[in-house]
Design an enzyme around this catalytic site. Sequence first.
Site, PDB file in Angstrom:
ATOM      1  CE  LYS A  97      -9.479  10.443  -2.118  1.00 51.85           C
ATOM      2  NZ  LYS A  97      -9.100   9.717  -3.329  1.00 51.85           N
ATOM      3  NE  ARG A 126      -4.788  -1.585   5.172  1.00 50.43           N
ATOM      4  CZ  ARG A 126      -4.190  -0.457   4.856  1.00 50.43           C
ATOM      5  NH1 ARG A 126      -2.899  -0.457   4.599  1.00 50.43           N
ATOM      6  NH2 ARG A 126      -4.842   0.669   4.821  1.00 50.43           N
TER       7      ARG A 126
HETATM    8  P1  ATR Z   1      -4.519   4.920   0.778  1.00 53.04           P
HETATM    9  O1  ATR Z   1      -5.687   5.462   1.525  1.00 53.04           O
HETATM   10  O2  ATR Z   1      -3.900   5.909  -0.173  1.00 53.04           O
HETATM   11  O3  ATR Z   1      -4.813   3.619   0.124  1.00 53.04           O
HETATM   12  P2  ATR Z   1      -3.211   3.606   2.996  1.00 53.04           P
HETATM   13  O4  ATR Z   1      -4.527   3.209   3.569  1.00 53.04           O
HETATM   14  O5  ATR Z   1      -2.154   4.153   3.900  1.00 53.04           O
HETATM   15  O6  ATR Z   1      -3.365   4.720   1.871  1.00 53.04           O
HETATM   16  O7  ATR Z   1      -2.647   2.331   2.212  1.00 53.04           O
HETATM   17  C1  ATR Z   1      -1.395   2.359   1.600  1.00 53.04           C
HETATM   18  C2  ATR Z   1      -1.206   1.102   0.784  1.00 53.04           C
HETATM   19  O8  ATR Z   1       0.097   1.142   0.179  1.00 53.04           O
HETATM   20  C3  ATR Z   1      -1.247  -0.203   1.569  1.00 53.04           C
HETATM   21  O9  ATR Z   1      -1.755  -1.208   0.741  1.00 53.04           O
HETATM   22  C4  ATR Z   1       0.229  -0.445   1.887  1.00 53.04           C
HETATM   23  O10 ATR Z   1       0.533  -1.801   2.147  1.00 53.04           O
HETATM   24  P3  ATR Z   1       0.279  -2.407   3.619  1.00 53.04           P
HETATM   25  O11 ATR Z   1      -1.193  -2.647   3.764  1.00 53.04           O
HETATM   26  O12 ATR Z   1       1.073  -3.654   3.622  1.00 53.04           O
HETATM   27  O13 ATR Z   1       0.818  -1.361   4.578  1.00 53.04           O
HETATM   28  C5  ATR Z   1       0.834  -0.023   0.572  1.00 53.04           C
HETATM   29  N1  ATR Z   1       2.267   0.344   0.639  1.00 53.04           N
HETATM   30  C6  ATR Z   1       2.793   1.523   1.051  1.00 53.04           C
HETATM   31  N2  ATR Z   1       4.127   1.516   0.915  1.00 53.04           N
HETATM   32  C7  ATR Z   1       4.466   0.304   0.408  1.00 53.04           C
HETATM   33  C8  ATR Z   1       5.686  -0.319   0.028  1.00 53.04           C
HETATM   34  N3  ATR Z   1       6.850   0.321   0.147  1.00 53.04           N
HETATM   35  N4  ATR Z   1       5.632  -1.575  -0.466  1.00 53.04           N
HETATM   36  C9  ATR Z   1       4.449  -2.218  -0.603  1.00 53.04           C
HETATM   37  N5  ATR Z   1       3.252  -1.691  -0.279  1.00 53.04           N
HETATM   38  C10 ATR Z   1       3.255  -0.442   0.215  1.00 53.04           C
END
Ligand code: ATR
Length: 276
Positions: A65, A155
């Site tokens: 996306k 972020r």
């Molecule tokens: P998308 O496009 O689906 O939003 P992304 O850009 O990879 O995917 O973002 C994933 C989100 O899930 C982020 O907010 C990530 O947190 P960080 O910014 O701290 O990386 C969050 N996320 C993924 N796994 C997580 C976990 N186990 N605990 C907390 N947050 C998680």
Amino acid sequence: MNHFTVFGNPIAHSLSPKIHQLFAEQFGMQLSYTRSLSSAANFPTEVARFFRHGGAGANVTVPFKERAASLVTHLTARAERAGSVNTLIPLGLGQLAGDTTDGFGLCRDLQRLTGSELPAPQIVVIGGGGAARSIIEPLQAVGSKVVIVNRTRARVEPLRELFPGLQVMDLAELALAPKSGIASSGFILINATSASLQGADLDIHPGWMSAAELVYDMMYGVHATAFLKQAERGGAKVTADGLGMLVEQAALSFALWHDGLTPKTELVLKALRDSA
Ligand code: ATR
């Protein structure tokens, strides 16, 4: 017959072809809608090839996306702020428009679930990636105050400038029982992280789950997602997965491709639930 597709990886389980066929049936229309498994390296050329061969429109899903937003020649204002494109519309002469219908889809689903134009005075969104970013503006537009909670606060800090009125919190703050403030007025808790994909629980105090009017996971699956299981263990009053959002975002994509024709979504959602 017009041809549509959805680009993603993985894509085998995408429900978009089925949803768009059901929409088309409502208007006695014939269309083809396929799934296109792509890769980061091939995505731009595959999109170009699809439209060069007369594709009438395409959806884009995880993980393309954001990439799609940088690929198109015209970006809607909402897609630009979201930094995310899920709908591609050919404009002719090699020009391609990109829009995002995810936030609209979520708002419609929340309005359906709550029976109210204003789903809740406050919406707490966990996550700071593209999924979270694409829903902020539409949620603010229906009148809700939006709070973004992310594991990595740095972020999401810059988003405050992009979306005036946005409040930002650290995920660690949800590990503690809710005090007054957010929890004292009605709020909806939304999971927009990808943690459910890994089946991982988030470090959230159960008090947040029980205080929310509705706990919503943008993910969906045949079985309850890890987040919704966690919500139920925490005493959530009402839970919902993102299948309704999927159908609603598809309905707006459909309207963008078919001169504003707006399909009915309730029956399609029911058909999907019944066949799950
Ligand atoms: P998308 O496009 O689906 O939003 P992304 O850009 O990879 O995917 O973002 C994933 C989100 O899930 C982020 O907010 C990530 O947190 P960080 O910014 O701290 O990386 C969050 N996320 C993924 N796994 C997580 C976990 N186990 N605990 C907390 N947050 C998680």
